[in-house]
Design a protein around this motif. Sequence first.
Motif, PDB file in Angstrom:
ATOM      1  N   PHE A  81      -2.504  12.042  -7.945  1.00 39.26           N
ATOM      2  CA  PHE A  81      -3.674  11.878  -7.085  1.00 39.26           C
ATOM      3  C   PHE A  81      -3.393  12.567  -5.759  1.00 39.26           C
ATOM      4  N   ASN A  82      -3.750  13.856  -5.696  1.00 35.57           N
ATOM      5  CA  ASN A  82      -3.385  14.700  -4.572  1.00 35.57           C
ATOM      6  C   ASN A  82      -4.505  14.867  -3.550  1.00 35.57           C
ATOM      7  N   TYR A  83      -5.613  14.150  -3.721  1.00 34.71           N
ATOM      8  CA  TYR A  83      -6.750  14.316  -2.819  1.00 34.71           C
ATOM      9  C   TYR A  83      -7.330  12.955  -2.440  1.00 34.71           C
ATOM     10  N   PRO A 119     -12.340  15.284 -13.007  1.00 40.47           N
ATOM     11  CA  PRO A 119     -11.039  14.809 -12.523  1.00 40.47           C
ATOM     12  C   PRO A 119     -10.955  13.287 -12.533  1.00 40.47           C
ATOM     13  N   GLU A 120      -9.757  12.792 -12.762  1.00 37.85           N
ATOM     14  CA  GLU A 120      -9.526  11.345 -12.762  1.00 37.85           C
ATOM     15  C   GLU A 120      -9.635  10.827 -11.330  1.00 37.85           C
ATOM     16  N   GLU A 121     -10.256   9.657 -11.185  1.00 39.64           N
ATOM     17  CA  GLU A 121     -10.429   9.054  -9.873  1.00 39.64           C
ATOM     18  C   GLU A 121      -9.999   7.600  -9.917  1.00 39.64           C
ATOM     19  N   VAL A 122      -9.664   7.063  -8.740  1.00 41.12           N
ATOM     20  CA  VAL A 122      -9.335   5.641  -8.616  1.00 41.12           C
ATOM     21  C   VAL A 122      -9.800   5.168  -7.243  1.00 41.12           C
ATOM     22  N   CYS A 123     -10.198   3.922  -7.190  1.00 38.57           N
ATOM     23  CA  CYS A 123     -10.613   3.284  -5.943  1.00 38.57           C
ATOM     24  C   CYS A 123      -9.627   2.163  -5.642  1.00 38.57           C
ATOM     25  N   ILE A 124      -9.055   2.184  -4.450  1.00 36.49           N
ATOM     26  CA  ILE A 124      -8.094   1.165  -4.017  1.00 36.49           C
ATOM     27  C   ILE A 124      -8.730   0.351  -2.900  1.00 36.49           C
ATOM     28  N   LYS A 125      -8.667  -0.974  -3.020  1.00 37.06           N
ATOM     29  CA  LYS A 125      -9.180  -1.853  -1.973  1.00 37.06           C
ATOM     30  C   LYS A 125      -8.033  -2.694  -1.421  1.00 37.06           C
ATOM     31  N   VAL A 126      -7.960  -2.748  -0.089  1.00 40.33           N
ATOM     32  CA  VAL A 126      -6.963  -3.558   0.598  1.00 40.33           C
ATOM     33  C   VAL A 126      -7.726  -4.535   1.495  1.00 40.33           C
ATOM     34  N   PHE A 127      -7.535  -5.826   1.257  1.00 38.51           N
ATOM     35  CA  PHE A 127      -8.199  -6.855   2.050  1.00 38.51           C
ATOM     36  C   PHE A 127      -7.215  -7.440   3.060  1.00 38.51           C
ATOM     37  N   VAL A 128      -7.675  -7.586   4.311  1.00 37.47           N
ATOM     38  CA  VAL A 128      -6.837  -8.151   5.375  1.00 37.47           C
ATOM     39  C   VAL A 128      -7.648  -9.166   6.166  1.00 37.47           C
ATOM     40  N   SER A 129      -6.933 -10.091   6.812  1.00 38.92           N
ATOM     41  CA  SER A 129      -7.620 -11.085   7.631  1.00 38.92           C
ATOM     42  C   SER A 129      -8.082 -10.434   8.931  1.00 38.92           C
ATOM     43  N   LEU A 163       0.803  -1.217   0.000  1.00 33.15           N
ATOM     44  CA  LEU A 163       0.000   0.000   0.000  1.00 33.15           C
ATOM     45  C   LEU A 163       0.838   1.270   0.000  1.00 33.15           C
ATOM     46  N   LEU A 164       1.851   1.362   0.840  1.00 35.06           N
ATOM     47  CA  LEU A 164       2.615   2.614   0.909  1.00 35.06           C
ATOM     48  C   LEU A 164       3.347   2.926  -0.390  1.00 35.06           C
ATOM     49  N   SER A 165       3.950   1.926  -1.011  1.00 36.95           N
ATOM     50  CA  SER A 165       4.649   2.198  -2.274  1.00 36.95           C
ATOM     51  C   SER A 165       3.656   2.594  -3.366  1.00 36.95           C
ATOM     52  N   ILE A 166       2.488   1.958  -3.397  1.00 36.95           N
ATOM     53  CA  ILE A 166       1.457   2.328  -4.374  1.00 36.95           C
ATOM     54  C   ILE A 166       0.928   3.724  -4.063  1.00 36.95           C
ATOM     55  N   ALA A 167       0.720   4.028  -2.782  1.00 38.94           N
ATOM     56  CA  ALA A 167       0.205   5.340  -2.388  1.00 38.94           C
ATOM     57  C   ALA A 167       1.162   6.460  -2.802  1.00 38.94           C
ATOM     58  N   VAL A 168       2.449   6.261  -2.583  1.00 38.43           N
ATOM     59  CA  VAL A 168       3.433   7.273  -3.000  1.00 38.43           C
ATOM     60  C   VAL A 168       3.423   7.411  -4.524  1.00 38.43           C
ATOM     61  N   ALA A 169       3.341   6.283  -5.230  1.00 39.67           N
ATOM     62  CA  ALA A 169       3.289   6.331  -6.701  1.00 39.67           C
ATOM     63  C   ALA A 169       2.044   7.075  -7.167  1.00 39.67           C
ATOM     64  N   LEU A 170       0.901   6.850  -6.521  1.00 41.47           N
ATOM     65  CA  LEU A 170      -0.326   7.555  -6.900  1.00 41.47           C
ATOM     66  C   LEU A 170      -0.191   9.053  -6.654  1.00 41.47           C
ATOM     67  N   TYR A 171       0.437   9.418  -5.544  1.00 41.23           N
ATOM     68  CA  TYR A 171       0.637  10.836  -5.248  1.00 41.23           C
ATOM     69  C   TYR A 171       1.535  11.485  -6.303  1.00 41.23           C
ATOM     70  N   VAL A 172       2.603  10.775  -6.666  1.00 38.84           N
ATOM     71  CA  VAL A 172       3.510  11.288  -7.699  1.00 38.84           C
ATOM     72  C   VAL A 172       2.787  11.376  -9.048  1.00 38.84           C
ATOM     73  N   TYR A 173       1.914  10.418  -9.310  1.00 35.84           N
ATOM     74  CA  TYR A 173       1.129  10.389 -10.549  1.00 35.84           C
ATOM     75  C   TYR A 173       0.136  11.557 -10.614  1.00 35.84           C
ATOM     76  N   VAL A 219     -11.062   0.698   2.014  1.00 31.33           N
ATOM     77  CA  VAL A 219     -11.282   1.235   0.664  1.00 31.33           C
ATOM     78  C   VAL A 219     -10.879   2.706   0.641  1.00 31.33           C
ATOM     79  N   TYR A 220     -10.107   3.072  -0.358  1.00 26.97           N
ATOM     80  CA  TYR A 220      -9.633   4.451  -0.528  1.00 26.97           C
ATOM     81  C   TYR A 220     -10.111   4.975  -1.875  1.00 26.97           C
ATOM     82  N   HIS A 221     -10.643   6.203  -1.884  1.00 21.58           N
ATOM     83  CA  HIS A 221     -11.048   6.867  -3.124  1.00 21.58           C
ATOM     84  C   HIS A 221     -10.151   8.090  -3.312  1.00 21.58           C
ATOM     85  N   PHE A 222      -9.305   8.030  -4.333  1.00 24.28           N
ATOM     86  CA  PHE A 222      -8.374   9.115  -4.615  1.00 24.28           C
ATOM     87  C   PHE A 222      -8.819   9.877  -5.856  1.00 24.28           C
ATOM     88  N   THR A 223      -8.564  11.188  -5.864  1.00 21.62           N
ATOM     89  CA  THR A 223      -8.922  12.047  -6.982  1.00 21.62           C
ATOM     90  C   THR A 223      -7.706  12.866  -7.385  1.00 21.62           C
TER      91      THR A 223
END
Length: 169
Positions: free
Chosen positions: A59-61, A92-102, A47-57, A79-83
């Motif tokens: 997705f600032n909100y 604006p471009e949007e993306v939804c990220i889902k992280v599943f955990v036990s 998640l953190l590496s993807i989150a940093v990549a999304l910010y660099v790409y 679930v995260y909704h980034f814009t």
Amino acid sequence: MLDTYTNNTNKIQGRLSAWLAKHNLAHRPLGFDYQGVEILQIRSEDLLSIAVALYVYGFNYLRSQCAYDVAPGGLLASVYHFTKLQDDADQPEEVCIKVFVSRQNPRIPSVFWIWKSADFQERESYDMLGIFYESHPRLKRILMPDSWIGWPLRKDYIVPDFYEPQDAY
């Protein structure tokens, strides 16, 4: 594991998924929602590496973060909704990220240090479902009293017969 996580999904791969695959960032495209927003599944440890990549790409909100219980005794989802906000952007471009955990070890890295708006949203997910957001600076109950036992929005939660609220005076 990267190959099994990103292969066999080219037919539902969107623009952001293609960009992540080009940069060897592990994810699984889950298609698009009813509004055409791309949905991606990310492992907790990525998640953190993807989150940093999304910010660099761009997705600032962080529009919203929520969590839900997938099934009784099953996985929990964050679930995260980034814009991507830009000047003069009609759509604006949007993306939804889902992280599943036990539910036995529900730990996800906090994105608070990238998007400060995750503060209260991650705290609510912790309070209601018991997902621990690692490195969150103030992870504590926000809706339930500190003395509350359990996670009220889990599908296997048993409501106590009696709960005595603390006297406010």
